[in-house]
Motif scaffolding. Structure first.
Motif, mmCIF file in Angstrom:
data_model
loop_
_atom_site.group_PDB
_atom_site.id
_atom_site.type_symbol
_atom_site.label_atom_id
_atom_site.label_comp_id
_atom_site.label_asym_id
_atom_site.label_seq_id
_atom_site.Cartn_x
_atom_site.Cartn_y
_atom_site.Cartn_z
ATOM 1 N N ASP A 223 27.046 36.857 41.935
ATOM 2 C CA ASP A 223 27.074 35.727 40.999
ATOM 3 C C ASP A 223 25.659 35.305 40.615
ATOM 4 O OD1 ASP A 223 29.790 35.759 41.100
ATOM 5 O OD2 ASP A 223 29.974 34.109 42.537
ATOM 6 N N LEU A 224 24.770 35.261 41.634
ATOM 7 C CA LEU A 224 23.395 34.880 41.346
ATOM 8 C C LEU A 224 22.721 35.899 40.438
ATOM 9 C CD1 LEU A 224 22.211 33.573 44.840
ATOM 10 C CD2 LEU A 224 22.626 32.231 42.780
ATOM 11 N N ALA A 225 22.972 37.187 40.722
ATOM 12 C CA ALA A 225 22.370 38.226 39.885
ATOM 13 C C ALA A 225 22.877 38.129 38.455
ATOM 14 C CB ALA A 225 22.680 39.610 40.466
ATOM 15 N N SER A 226 24.181 37.861 38.311
ATOM 16 C CA SER A 226 24.742 37.711 36.967
ATOM 17 C C SER A 226 24.149 36.498 36.261
ATOM 18 C CB SER A 226 26.267 37.576 37.044
ATOM 19 O OG SER A 226 26.843 38.731 37.620
ATOM 20 N N GLU A 227 23.987 35.390 37.017
ATOM 21 C CA GLU A 227 23.424 34.179 36.440
ATOM 22 C C GLU A 227 21.966 34.405 36.019
ATOM 23 O OE1 GLU A 227 23.424 30.199 35.167
ATOM 24 O OE2 GLU A 227 25.069 31.518 35.807
ATOM 25 N N VAL A 228 21.209 35.112 36.900
ATOM 26 C CA VAL A 228 19.811 35.405 36.564
ATOM 27 C C VAL A 228 19.727 36.284 35.327
ATOM 28 C CG1 VAL A 228 17.748 36.633 37.343
ATOM 29 C CG2 VAL A 228 18.936 35.078 38.902
ATOM 30 N N ALA A 229 20.606 37.319 35.284
ATOM 31 C CA ALA A 229 20.595 38.206 34.122
ATOM 32 C C ALA A 229 20.951 37.447 32.848
ATOM 33 C CB ALA A 229 21.572 39.364 34.346
ATOM 34 N N LEU B 85 33.889 40.899 58.209
ATOM 35 C CA LEU B 85 33.862 41.260 56.790
ATOM 36 C C LEU B 85 33.882 40.045 55.870
ATOM 37 C CD1 LEU B 85 36.094 44.415 56.220
ATOM 38 C CD2 LEU B 85 33.693 44.106 55.605
ATOM 39 N N ALA B 86 34.623 39.029 56.228
ATOM 40 C CA ALA B 86 34.807 37.881 55.336
ATOM 41 C C ALA B 86 33.473 37.230 54.932
ATOM 42 C CB ALA B 86 35.750 36.866 55.966
ATOM 43 N N PRO B 87 32.593 36.832 55.888
ATOM 44 C CA PRO B 87 31.314 36.235 55.455
ATOM 45 C C PRO B 87 30.406 37.218 54.720
ATOM 46 C CG PRO B 87 31.352 36.527 57.844
ATOM 47 C CD PRO B 87 32.744 36.786 57.374
ATOM 48 N N VAL B 88 30.500 38.508 55.123
ATOM 49 C CA VAL B 88 29.685 39.501 54.416
ATOM 50 C C VAL B 88 30.110 39.602 52.947
ATOM 51 C CG1 VAL B 88 29.117 41.952 54.248
ATOM 52 C CG2 VAL B 88 29.152 40.824 56.485
ATOM 53 N N LEU B 89 31.440 39.626 52.740
ATOM 54 C CA LEU B 89 31.951 39.687 51.368
ATOM 55 C C LEU B 89 31.590 38.427 50.583
ATOM 56 C CD1 LEU B 89 35.500 41.248 51.931
ATOM 57 C CD2 LEU B 89 33.497 42.338 50.911
ATOM 58 N N ALA B 90 31.662 37.275 51.263
ATOM 59 C CA ALA B 90 31.299 36.026 50.587
ATOM 60 C C ALA B 90 29.831 36.059 50.154
ATOM 61 C CB ALA B 90 31.561 34.838 51.514
ATOM 62 N N ALA B 91 28.960 36.529 51.052
ATOM 63 C CA ALA B 91 27.542 36.622 50.698
ATOM 64 C C ALA B 91 27.318 37.608 49.558
ATOM 65 C CB ALA B 91 26.737 37.030 51.930
ATOM 66 N N HIS B 92 28.080 38.711 49.613
ATOM 67 C CA HIS B 92 27.938 39.716 48.547
ATOM 68 C C HIS B 92 28.369 39.150 47.188
ATOM 69 C CE1 HIS B 92 27.897 43.602 46.594
ATOM 70 N NE2 HIS B 92 29.167 43.434 46.226
ATOM 71 N N GLU B 93 29.485 38.430 47.189
ATOM 72 C CA GLU B 93 29.948 37.828 45.933
ATOM 73 C C GLU B 93 28.934 36.807 45.410
ATOM 74 O OE1 GLU B 93 33.777 36.174 45.762
ATOM 75 O OE2 GLU B 93 34.817 38.105 45.792
ATOM 76 N N LEU C 16 39.313 36.291 50.065
ATOM 77 C CA LEU C 16 38.417 37.291 49.502
ATOM 78 C C LEU C 16 39.054 38.669 49.418
ATOM 79 C CD1 LEU C 16 35.145 36.313 51.391
ATOM 80 C CD2 LEU C 16 35.909 35.550 49.153
ATOM 81 N N GLY C 17 40.098 38.913 50.213
ATOM 82 C CA GLY C 17 40.744 40.224 50.165
ATOM 83 C C GLY C 17 41.626 40.440 51.374
ATOM 84 N N CYS C 18 41.881 41.725 51.687
ATOM 85 C CA CYS C 18 42.783 42.067 52.787
ATOM 86 C C CYS C 18 42.394 43.439 53.340
ATOM 87 C CB CYS C 18 44.226 42.082 52.290
ATOM 88 S SG CYS C 18 45.428 42.517 53.558
ATOM 89 N N LEU C 19 42.394 43.576 54.685
ATOM 90 C CA LEU C 19 42.139 44.867 55.336
ATOM 91 C C LEU C 19 43.464 45.433 55.812
ATOM 92 C CD1 LEU C 19 40.192 46.999 56.499
ATOM 93 C CD2 LEU C 19 40.019 45.572 58.558
ATOM 94 N N GLU C 20 43.788 46.657 55.357
ATOM 95 C CA GLU C 20 45.060 47.296 55.700
ATOM 96 C C GLU C 20 44.761 48.609 56.423
ATOM 97 O OE1 GLU C 20 49.076 49.073 53.512
ATOM 98 O OE2 GLU C 20 47.284 48.561 52.332
ATOM 99 N N ALA C 21 45.481 48.852 57.594
ATOM 100 C CA ALA C 21 45.258 50.094 58.355
ATOM 101 C C ALA C 21 46.530 50.465 59.120
ATOM 102 C CB ALA C 21 44.093 49.928 59.317
ATOM 103 N N ILE C 22 46.684 51.783 59.393
ATOM 104 C CA ILE C 22 47.776 52.289 60.247
ATOM 105 C C ILE C 22 47.124 52.962 61.441
ATOM 106 C CG2 ILE C 22 49.685 53.900 60.446
ATOM 107 C CD1 ILE C 22 50.281 53.470 57.518
#
Length: 492
Positions: free
Chosen positions: A114-120, A102-110, A75-81
């Protein structure tokens, strides 16, 4: 998120790389302090993610990269110094936990996106289907509306808006149908709807209307509609103007009736002509014998008896000839006599010739004739003698309708609706024709006159003559006002 982590953990850098919607690249989200240093996207992020968690020493601190994975999906990458100091280990542990959360939160957000796009998308498709169906209904050349079980209008197409009552869709929807169609008796209209709701059968009726000022014929069809399940939830009503179709059917029926009468006349003529010819021959023979008998007896002998017999023979001869003419007239319905060669004719001249012949008629003398003859009309191909017969029948019919007292207006002009036709109108101020009789007036032997005053053939003959000229007859009538017979004749 990046700004909160940077401030809360005092990080030198905090960036969150998220997968783009199409999955082709990773887009950065950073704290405001890092935004000026961010590229649009970094191709190497995919390599970082594939390499797994990464930690390395950099000047003044430690660089950390944590892939954001959920159910083996990147889903992505977290980068920090993390800067050097006493809280370096705490910041590290916090970032590890944040990356895991973050990973499950991002998955739920995606998923929600997707559902909102499908509904629209589905909403747009349904709206497009509704608009398409509405356009189809509005394009129909019939008036259409639908009511529910509470008799409230739920659909009302554009043809209904332009109908005889002219109610707009906005004013009709949601109202009781009895409030909108208030010209019809409420009890009768409700009974029609209830019959469809109870039986589930399509109901069709035909009716005449004078609402627009002219007689129109409508076919009204009520159709049951089931929205869900087996119960009838709505009734769809379709109103179609079938005036032209009905007129065409009447003309076809008229032609068929005339043909049937003609076939009958042909048989009658065949069967009657032979005995009529025999009677006529005997009459002529008797006349000759009486003449010879008178000469043999001498002048003055049996004169009275001979004159009486001659009178009887003349009556026989006259009546036989009349029978022949009647049968010949009937025969014209199926096998019209060959018309004289049609020549370029002046319709006004034909009208004047007809009026000249009728002026000697005893009852015609009491009528007032008004001529409204257009003088700029073209000539047209016609058998003038046959049209005189036609126009005479129409004028005599008008005379009978006015009982020899009234005004007969004769008008000629171009058809205002078709430039290739001439119109001859015969307008009387007589008693008028009942609406129920109008469809039958051109039928052979149909008459509303008293017994002995008409055979019911005059208008049928006129109808046949006009058809020979590829024309047509229309009639408008109002009881107590009068009648207008319109004859349309093609110019070419």
């Amino acid at each position: 998120m990046a700004s909160v982590l940077r401030r809360g953990l005092a990080l030198r850098r905090c960036r969150l790389w998220l997968r783009s919607p199409d999955g082709s690249r990773f887009v950065p989200i950073a704290s405001p302090e890092d935004e000026t240093q961010l590229p649009g996207y970094a191709p190497e992020v995919a390599r970082w993610v594939a390499a797994g968690p990464h930690q390395e020493a950099v000047v003044g601190g430690t660089l950390l990269r944590f892939p954001l994975l959920h159910e083996d999906e990147t889903l992505g990458c977290l980068e920090a110094i993390i800067p050097e100091g006493r809280y370096e280990r705490v910041a590290h542990d916090v970032l590890v936990v944040v990356a895991q959360m973050l990973a499950p939160v991002l998955a739920a957000h995606e998923l929600s996106q997707d559902l909102a796009s499908e509904v629209a998308l589905r909403t747009r498709e349904l709206e497009a289907q509704r608009n398409f169906a509405a356009r189809i209904i509005d394009s129909l050349p019939v008036g259409l509306y639908a009511i529910d079980r509470a008799y409230r209008i739920r659909a009302w197409n554009r043809k209904r808006e332009a109908g005889t009552q002219g109610v707009s869709r906005e004013d009709a929807l949601g109202r009781e149908v009895f409030e909108v169609l208030d010209r019809q008796p409420r009890e009768l209209l409700k009974l029609e709807f209830d019959r469809v709701f109870s039986t589930g059968e399509i109901q069709t009726v035909e009716m005449d209307s004078q609402t627009t000022g002219e007689s129109r014929h409508y076919r009204i069809t009520k159709i049951p509609m089931r929205l869900d399940g087996e119960d009838i939830s709505h009734v769809i009503t379709i109103g179609e103007d079938v005036t032209a179709w009905r007129q065409a059917q009447q003309r076809l029926g008229q032609s068929e009736k005339l043909a049937a009468v003609g076939q009958l006349a042909a048989g009658v003529m065949h069967e009657i002509n032979n005995p009529l010819a025999t009677i006529l021959a005997c009459s002529e023979a008797l006349s000759l014998r009486l003449a010879d008998l008178g000469e043999a007896k001498g002048e003055g002998k049996g004169e009275g008896e001979r004159q009486a017999q001659e009178e009887y023979l003349r009556i026989i001869d006259t009546e036989v000839q009349r029978c022949r003419r009647i049968v010949a007239g009937l025969l014209d319905f199926s096998r019209p006599k060959e018309s004289a060669h049609k020549t370029a004719s002046d319709i006004n001249a034909i009208i004047e010739q007809t009026l000249f012949l009728l002026k000697h008629h005893e009852r015609f003398k009491w009528l007032t004739i008004e001529r409204q003859l257009d003088q700029d009309l073209p000539k047209f191909p016609a058998d003038a003698e046959r049209l005189v017969q036609c126009f005479m029948a129409l004028m005599l019919n008008a005379m009978d309708a006015m009982n020899s007292r009234g005004i007969l207006t004769v008008r000629t002009r171009r058809n205002p609706e078709r430039g290739d036709e001439l119109t001859a109108e015969f307008i009387d101020t007589g008693t008028g024709i009942r609406q129920e009789d109008l469809p039958k007036i051109f039928e052979p032997f149909f008459t509303t006159k008293q017994p002995g005053r008409g055979t019911g053939l005059g208008l049928s003959v006129a109808y046949g003559i006009v058809e020979e000229h590829r024309g047509r007859i229309e009639v408008e009538s109002q009881m107590g006002v009068g009648t207008n017979f319109k004859v349309f004749l093609p110019v070419g």
